[in-house]
Design a protein around this motif. Structure first.
Motif, mmCIF file in Angstrom:
data_model
loop_
_atom_site.group_PDB
_atom_site.id
_atom_site.type_symbol
_atom_site.label_atom_id
_atom_site.label_comp_id
_atom_site.label_asym_id
_atom_site.label_seq_id
_atom_site.Cartn_x
_atom_site.Cartn_y
_atom_site.Cartn_z
ATOM 1 N N ASN A 286 112.773 69.507 14.730
ATOM 2 C CA ASN A 286 113.002 68.727 13.513
ATOM 3 C C ASN A 286 111.919 68.961 12.474
ATOM 4 O O ASN A 286 112.136 68.718 11.283
ATOM 5 N N SER A 287 110.742 69.421 12.905
ATOM 6 C CA SER A 287 109.653 69.692 11.975
ATOM 7 C C SER A 287 109.872 70.954 11.155
ATOM 8 O O SER A 287 109.209 71.164 10.143
ATOM 9 N N ILE A 288 110.810 71.798 11.586
ATOM 10 C CA ILE A 288 111.100 73.027 10.849
ATOM 11 C C ILE A 288 111.832 72.668 9.556
ATOM 12 O O ILE A 288 112.848 71.967 9.590
ATOM 13 N N PRO A 289 111.342 73.110 8.405
ATOM 14 C CA PRO A 289 112.073 72.837 7.144
ATOM 15 C C PRO A 289 113.469 73.449 7.187
ATOM 16 O O PRO A 289 113.623 74.649 7.439
ATOM 17 N N LYS A 290 114.462 72.617 6.961
ATOM 18 C CA LYS A 290 115.842 73.114 7.075
ATOM 19 C C LYS A 290 116.168 74.125 5.989
ATOM 20 O O LYS A 290 117.014 75.002 6.181
ATOM 21 N N ALA A 291 115.490 74.020 4.831
ATOM 22 C CA ALA A 291 115.729 74.995 3.766
ATOM 23 C C ALA A 291 115.338 76.403 4.210
ATOM 24 O O ALA A 291 115.928 77.392 3.756
ATOM 25 N N ALA A 292 114.369 76.482 5.132
ATOM 26 C CA ALA A 292 113.941 77.793 5.616
ATOM 27 C C ALA A 292 114.994 78.453 6.506
ATOM 28 O O ALA A 292 114.961 79.678 6.712
ATOM 29 N N LEU A 293 115.911 77.656 7.027
ATOM 30 C CA LEU A 293 116.959 78.205 7.887
ATOM 31 C C LEU A 293 118.158 78.726 7.101
ATOM 32 O O LEU A 293 118.992 79.436 7.668
ATOM 33 N N VAL A 294 118.249 78.348 5.826
ATOM 34 C CA VAL A 294 119.401 78.775 5.024
ATOM 35 C C VAL A 294 119.531 80.295 4.962
ATOM 36 O O VAL A 294 120.624 80.837 5.204
ATOM 37 N N PRO A 295 118.453 81.054 4.648
ATOM 38 C CA PRO A 295 118.609 82.521 4.633
ATOM 39 C C PRO A 295 119.035 83.093 5.982
ATOM 40 O O PRO A 295 119.779 84.075 6.032
ATOM 41 N N VAL A 296 118.561 82.468 7.066
ATOM 42 C CA VAL A 296 118.951 82.940 8.400
ATOM 43 C C VAL A 296 120.447 82.739 8.624
ATOM 44 O O VAL A 296 121.148 83.633 9.129
ATOM 45 N N PHE A 297 120.947 81.581 8.244
ATOM 46 C CA PHE A 297 122.377 81.301 8.409
ATOM 47 C C PHE A 297 123.233 82.196 7.515
ATOM 48 O O PHE A 297 124.368 82.541 7.867
ATOM 49 N N VAL A 298 122.702 82.546 6.353
ATOM 50 C CA VAL A 298 123.430 83.480 5.480
ATOM 51 C C VAL A 298 123.560 84.837 6.160
ATOM 52 O O VAL A 298 124.608 85.488 6.109
ATOM 53 N N PHE B 66 124.101 64.731 3.087
ATOM 54 C CA PHE B 66 124.330 65.154 1.694
ATOM 55 C C PHE B 66 123.180 66.023 1.207
ATOM 56 O O PHE B 66 123.396 67.040 0.534
ATOM 57 N N VAL B 67 121.956 65.624 1.552
ATOM 58 C CA VAL B 67 120.793 66.427 1.168
ATOM 59 C C VAL B 67 120.911 67.831 1.748
ATOM 60 O O VAL B 67 120.697 68.836 1.056
ATOM 61 N N GLY B 68 121.253 67.928 3.026
ATOM 62 C CA GLY B 68 121.385 69.230 3.666
ATOM 63 C C GLY B 68 122.473 70.083 3.050
ATOM 64 O O GLY B 68 122.279 71.292 2.832
ATOM 65 N N SER B 69 123.621 69.482 2.757
ATOM 66 C CA SER B 69 124.729 70.242 2.160
ATOM 67 C C SER B 69 124.342 70.807 0.799
ATOM 68 O O SER B 69 124.580 71.986 0.512
ATOM 69 N N VAL B 70 123.738 69.975 -0.039
ATOM 70 C CA VAL B 70 123.377 70.422 -1.386
ATOM 71 C C VAL B 70 122.292 71.491 -1.321
ATOM 72 O O VAL B 70 122.337 72.484 -2.068
ATOM 73 N N ILE B 71 121.315 71.332 -0.422
ATOM 74 C CA ILE B 71 120.266 72.339 -0.271
ATOM 75 C C ILE B 71 120.871 73.687 0.091
ATOM 76 O O ILE B 71 120.512 74.731 -0.464
ATOM 77 N N ALA B 72 121.807 73.680 1.039
ATOM 78 C CA ALA B 72 122.445 74.934 1.453
ATOM 79 C C ALA B 72 123.291 75.530 0.335
ATOM 80 O O ALA B 72 123.307 76.751 0.146
ATOM 81 N N GLU B 73 123.968 74.668 -0.421
ATOM 82 C CA GLU B 73 124.830 75.167 -1.498
ATOM 83 C C GLU B 73 124.038 75.760 -2.659
ATOM 84 O O GLU B 73 124.579 76.555 -3.431
ATOM 85 N N LEU B 74 122.769 75.379 -2.779
ATOM 86 C CA LEU B 74 121.958 75.915 -3.873
ATOM 87 C C LEU B 74 121.815 77.429 -3.791
ATOM 88 O O LEU B 74 121.690 78.101 -4.820
ATOM 89 N N GLY B 75 121.823 77.964 -2.570
ATOM 90 C CA GLY B 75 121.624 79.410 -2.468
ATOM 91 C C GLY B 75 122.502 80.110 -1.474
ATOM 92 O O GLY B 75 122.374 81.331 -1.290
#
Length: 253
Positions: A100-112, A188-197
């Motif tokens: 949980n300490s891992i910033p979720k925004a950092a995982l977005v490029p990996v999921f892409v 909602f925060v997670g969805s919008v963060i992922a949708e940003l990029g």
């Protein structure tokens, strides 16, 4: 009736005062719309662009609810396990905290890289950001059952599963619903963060496009829509909490 008015009036007055201060502050200090648009401008922009806002808003709502639904299923299952077993609690809790300490925004490029640009990264980020509070609260609720209650049920011939079913799980319900109210807004925060990029649809993607065109009022219109959806879902779960675990609030006015 009086109690209902007392429940509704304070938040309503607070919201009105917040937007009034925002509006007046922008007028008094002559804040440019490019920096911070007034609420009235954001609302006007919403009505002008609502045909474009709502398809994106519904996409964000869809990814949020799917990710949130997965978080409920997985969070309750894991929370029940770590609450039921002290060994699993000690073994998995540090891993959960570390993850949980891992910033979720950092995982977005990996999921892409794994799933490509689209809906899946947004669903996964919404799931991951909501999973932890649900699992931890359910596990804590089950693990903190008073020993006296366990002794009473054990003296009546109850098994460990009976303790879990008749004492542990009901005890965890207030924790569970409290975590739902927090987790749904985090989704909602997670969805919008992922949708940003990582998406070509959704409020986050619309905000990126609007920002690139310097249409800041449209960005705030999108933010107001997301906030409204978050408040609506929070209120729905708060109402469900009152219906399902009314006994937990029997001592409150």
């Amino acid at each position: 009736m009086r109690k209902r008015l007392l429940d509704v009036i304070p938040p309503t007055v607070t919201i009105i005062l917040f937007f009034l201060i925002w509006e007046v502050g922008c007028l008094v200090f002559r804040v440019d719309e490019f920096v911070l648009p007034r609420p009235s401008v954001a609302v006007e922009t919403y009505f002008r662009w609502q045909s474009a806002i709502w398809p994106n808003a519904l996409q964000t709502l869809y990814t949020t609810l799917v990710g949130f639904g997965l978080a409920i299923v997985m969070g309750v299952a894991l929370g029940a396990l770590i609450g039921y077993s002290e060994l699993l609690y000690k073994a998995l809790y540090p891993l959960l905290i570390g993850f949980n300490s891992i910033p979720k925004a950092a995982l977005v490029p990996v999921f892409v890289i794994w799933f490509g640009v689209g809906t899946m990264p947004a669903i996964l980020i919404a799931f991951l950001i909501a999973f932890f509070p649900i699992a931890v609260n359910v596990g804590t609720g089950i693990a903190t059952v008073e020993p006296e209650m366990q002794d009473v049920l054990r003296s009546l011939g109850g098994s460990r599963f009976d303790m879990f079913r008749k004492i542990g799980f009901p005890r965890a319900m207030p924790y569970f619903f409290a975590s739902l109210k927090v987790a749904v807004t985090l989704s909602f925060v997670g969805s919008v963060i992922a949708e940003l990029g990582a998406s070509n649809r959704g409020i986050g993607n619309m905000m990126v496009i609007a920002s690139s065109r310097f249409e800041v009022p449209l960005v705030f219109a999108g933010l107001l829509v997301v906030a409204a959806m978050g408040v609506a879902l929070y209120a729905a779960f708060a109402l469900l909490e009152r219906r399902m675990v009314r006994w937990a609030y029997r001592g409150q006015n």
